[in-house]
Design a protein around this motif. Structure first.
Motif, PDB file in Angstrom:
ATOM      1  N   UNK A 170       0.843  -1.194   0.000  1.00 55.59           N
ATOM      2  CA  UNK A 170       0.000   0.000   0.000  1.00 55.59           C
ATOM      3  C   UNK A 170       0.880   1.246   0.000  1.00 55.59           C
ATOM      4  N   UNK A 171       0.563   2.208  -0.863  1.00 55.50           N
ATOM      5  CA  UNK A 171       1.277   3.489  -0.891  1.00 55.50           C
ATOM      6  C   UNK A 171       0.521   4.450   0.019  1.00 55.50           C
ATOM      7  N   UNK A 172       1.061   4.731   1.164  1.00 53.95           N
ATOM      8  CA  UNK A 172       0.372   5.575   2.145  1.00 53.95           C
ATOM      9  C   UNK A 172       0.810   7.034   2.061  1.00 53.95           C
ATOM     10  N   UNK A 173       2.118   7.284   2.076  1.00 50.32           N
ATOM     11  CA  UNK A 173       2.624   8.654   2.186  1.00 50.32           C
ATOM     12  C   UNK A 173       2.639   9.399   0.858  1.00 50.32           C
ATOM     13  N   UNK A 174       3.064   8.757  -0.225  1.00 47.09           N
ATOM     14  CA  UNK A 174       3.194   9.414  -1.530  1.00 47.09           C
ATOM     15  C   UNK A 174       2.516   8.566  -2.598  1.00 47.09           C
TER      16      UNK A 174
ATOM     17  N   UNK B 171      -0.785  14.222   4.328  1.00 49.99           N
ATOM     18  CA  UNK B 171      -0.370  14.877   5.567  1.00 49.99           C
ATOM     19  C   UNK B 171      -1.079  14.270   6.777  1.00 49.99           C
ATOM     20  N   UNK B 172      -2.370  13.994   6.633  1.00 50.39           N
ATOM     21  CA  UNK B 172      -3.139  13.258   7.649  1.00 50.39           C
ATOM     22  C   UNK B 172      -4.312  12.604   6.935  1.00 50.39           C
ATOM     23  N   UNK B 173      -5.293  12.064   7.669  1.00 50.15           N
ATOM     24  CA  UNK B 173      -6.344  11.287   7.003  1.00 50.15           C
ATOM     25  C   UNK B 173      -7.262  12.147   6.140  1.00 50.15           C
TER      26      UNK B 173
ATOM     27  N   UNK C  20      -8.573  18.695   0.650  1.00 49.37           N
ATOM     28  CA  UNK C  20      -9.181  18.326   1.926  1.00 49.37           C
ATOM     29  C   UNK C  20     -10.394  17.445   1.640  1.00 49.37           C
ATOM     30  N   UNK C  21     -10.472  16.289   2.296  1.00 46.38           N
ATOM     31  CA  UNK C  21     -11.595  15.372   2.124  1.00 46.38           C
ATOM     32  C   UNK C  21     -12.786  15.875   2.925  1.00 46.38           C
TER      33      UNK C  21
END
Length: 195
Positions: A113-117, A157-159, A187-188
């Protein structure tokens, strides 16, 4: 014409946001879609010339596609952008409304899984109103529809909040070419829950 295009794009996004009903009883409900607001911009200056761009968009997660041990997220994004350019005593500005029909983001690579980038590619269409000065110093306005292509990287940056670096260009020729690199925040508004 611009109002009809924007109304059609909004209808498409609204239709895509309605979750499909399960055919059989007892099937799990479809996972909620992510709705994202983004704001991107850039500013460049070189000598007495310069350019700037500001873009605001609303994106909707359309689907997730598995490709063996990798996966892509497919998003739709409706956006408005304004760009201005000053060169050699002349200036031009462009107001554009567009739709990224295919924003394909790599979310998993070879089982990881690619989480950060997350890298992505995008393709769509853009309706632009261009105002510029001709050789006689008069203001000339033109409107045109052009396909767009781009690529970028999203940094989580965060969720809910992400930073993105992106390059995009329409495929119109000559002075109608609007292209550039931008930095932005997204922003989600809905979704964004941790799995």
């Amino acid at each position: 014409m611009m109002n009809n295009l924007i109304a059609g794009i909004c209808a498409l996004l609204l239709a895509a946001s309605v979750p499909a009903k399960s055919a059989a009883a007892g099937e799990p409900e479809e996972q909620s879609k992510d709705l994202t607001f983004s704001l991107d911009g850039s500013a460049d200056s070189y000598g007495e010339a310069g350019s700037s761009e500001l873009r605001a968009g609303l994106g909707l997660e359309a689907a997730s596609m598995k490709l063996g041990s990798s996966a892509l997220d497919w998003d739709l994004e409706l956006y408005y952008s304004y760009s201005r350019s000053d060169t050699d005593g002349g200036d031009s500005n462009a107001n554009s409304a567009g739709l990224d029909l295919a924003k394909l983001m790599l979310s998993r690579w070879r089982g990881k899984e690619l989480e950060a980038v997350k890298p992505y590619l995008l393709a769509g269409a853009e309706l632009t109103r261009l105002r510029e000065r001709n050789d006689d110093g008069e203001r000339v306005t033109s409107r045109f529809l052009a396909p767009t292509l781009g690529a970028g990287l999203e940094f989580k940056l965060n969720r809910r909040l992400s930073l993105s670096a992106e390059y995009r260009s329409n495929l119109a020729g000559g002075a109608r070419r609007v292209s550039g690199a931008t930095l932005g925040l997204s922003w989600k508004l809905l979704g964004g829950e941790e799995e």
